[in-house]
Design an enzyme around this catalytic site. Structure first.
Site, PDB file in Angstrom:
ATOM      1  N   ASP A  13       0.856  -1.195   0.000  1.00 40.44           N
ATOM      2  CA  ASP A  13       0.000   0.000   0.000  1.00 40.44           C
ATOM      3  C   ASP A  13       0.892   1.245   0.000  1.00 40.44           C
ATOM      4  O   ASP A  13       2.016   1.202   0.501  1.00 40.44           O
ATOM      5  CB  ASP A  13      -0.838   0.100   1.280  1.00 40.44           C
ATOM      6  CG  ASP A  13      -1.684  -1.114   1.527  1.00 40.44           C
ATOM      7  OD1 ASP A  13      -2.018  -1.812   0.560  1.00 40.44           O
ATOM      8  OD2 ASP A  13      -2.010  -1.347   2.706  1.00 40.44           O
TER       9      ASP A  13
HETATM   10  N1  URA Z   1      -1.083  -5.938   4.001  1.00 40.34           N
HETATM   11  C1  URA Z   1      -1.567  -4.689   3.980  1.00 40.34           C
HETATM   12  O1  URA Z   1      -2.590  -4.407   4.567  1.00 40.34           O
HETATM   13  N2  URA Z   1      -0.897  -3.754   3.295  1.00 40.34           N
HETATM   14  C2  URA Z   1       0.244  -4.003   2.618  1.00 40.34           C
HETATM   15  O2  URA Z   1       0.819  -3.099   2.022  1.00 40.34           O
HETATM   16  C3  URA Z   1       0.743  -5.309   2.665  1.00 40.34           C
HETATM   17  C4  URA Z   1       0.062  -6.262   3.353  1.00 40.34           C
END
Ligand code: URA
Length: 224
Positions: A94
């Protein structure tokens, strides 16, 4: 002549310019040495096809080739975006998640690593809005946790509590926003998330925003 064409094709494939631009650079003497010692403007040539690198991703960068906002590719040399085959991130983090993100131009390796069958452990350090209650590790390890909007339960995941509001969660799958959604399902909220492990690899002191090419041994371990 034939060797120059071959060299121009090779360097163009590594993003050093169009074949024509590279041929001119060769004519102008900017490409020196040969084999392992080949240099462009005095700098060693980038690794050939099959390159894998790791980035310690800072917050605020999106894992996308799309032309909006700050993209993780901006943190790598611009030449890497002109390579053919192109360099892509191995899965995504993310925008607000930090930590270990791999990139490769090896399509077969990319697909192997992001396949649901890969089962490579990935570890995320989470900072939570509220104190852990004590039931989370058993819930995540149970193999019965169904995320909102999904039907298939999450595979068992290992939670290591590291503080009142911090924990490390190791997953062997990679669903959309999985860590955030797992903690939401446990009644908490992830405030910050950092990945420090991807299969056999660790960040090990790589500063935030920095990247490095993996060694042959590291790539072999990833493929094993
Ligand atoms: N899980 C998440 O919620 N975000 C990420 O970036 C990776 C794994």
């Amino acid at each position: 002549m034939r060797d120059t064409l071959k060299l121009a094709k090779h360097l163009a494939g590594l993003g050093y310019g169009s074949r024509k631009q590279v041929a001119i650079a060769i004519r102008d003497g900017r490409v020196t040495g040969e084999g392992e010692d080949l240099r462009f403007d005095g700098e060693p040539i980038d690794p050939p096809h099959g390159m894998v690198l790791m980035l310690n991703k800072p917050a605020g960068f999106t894992c996308s080739h799309a032309d909006q906002g700050r993209l993780v590719y901006e943190l790598l040399p611009p030449r890497y975006q002109k390579r053919d085959p192109k360099v892509s991130s191995v899965g995504r983090l993310d925008a607000e998640t930090t930590g270990l993100l791999l990139f490769t131009d090896d399509g077969a390796l990319l697909h192997k690593l992001i396949s649901p069958k890969s089962n490579l452990p990935k570890t995320y350090e989470a900072s939570l809005a509220r104190p852990l209650e004590g039931h989370e590790a058993a819930l995540f390890a149970s193999g019965t946790l169904v995320l909102r909007g999904e039907e298939k339960p999450c595979l068992p995941a290992q939670l290591q509590v590291t503080g009142e509001c911090t924990a490390a969660l190791t997953l062997t799958e990679g669903r959309y926003h999985q860590v955030r959604r797992m903690f939401a399902a446990a009644g908490n909220h992830v405030e910050a998330l950092h990945r420090n492990r991807f299969g056999p690899l660790r960040l090990e002191g790589l500063p935030e925003g920095a990247w490095r090419i993996l060694t042959g041994d590291e790539v072999a371990a990833l493929k094993a």
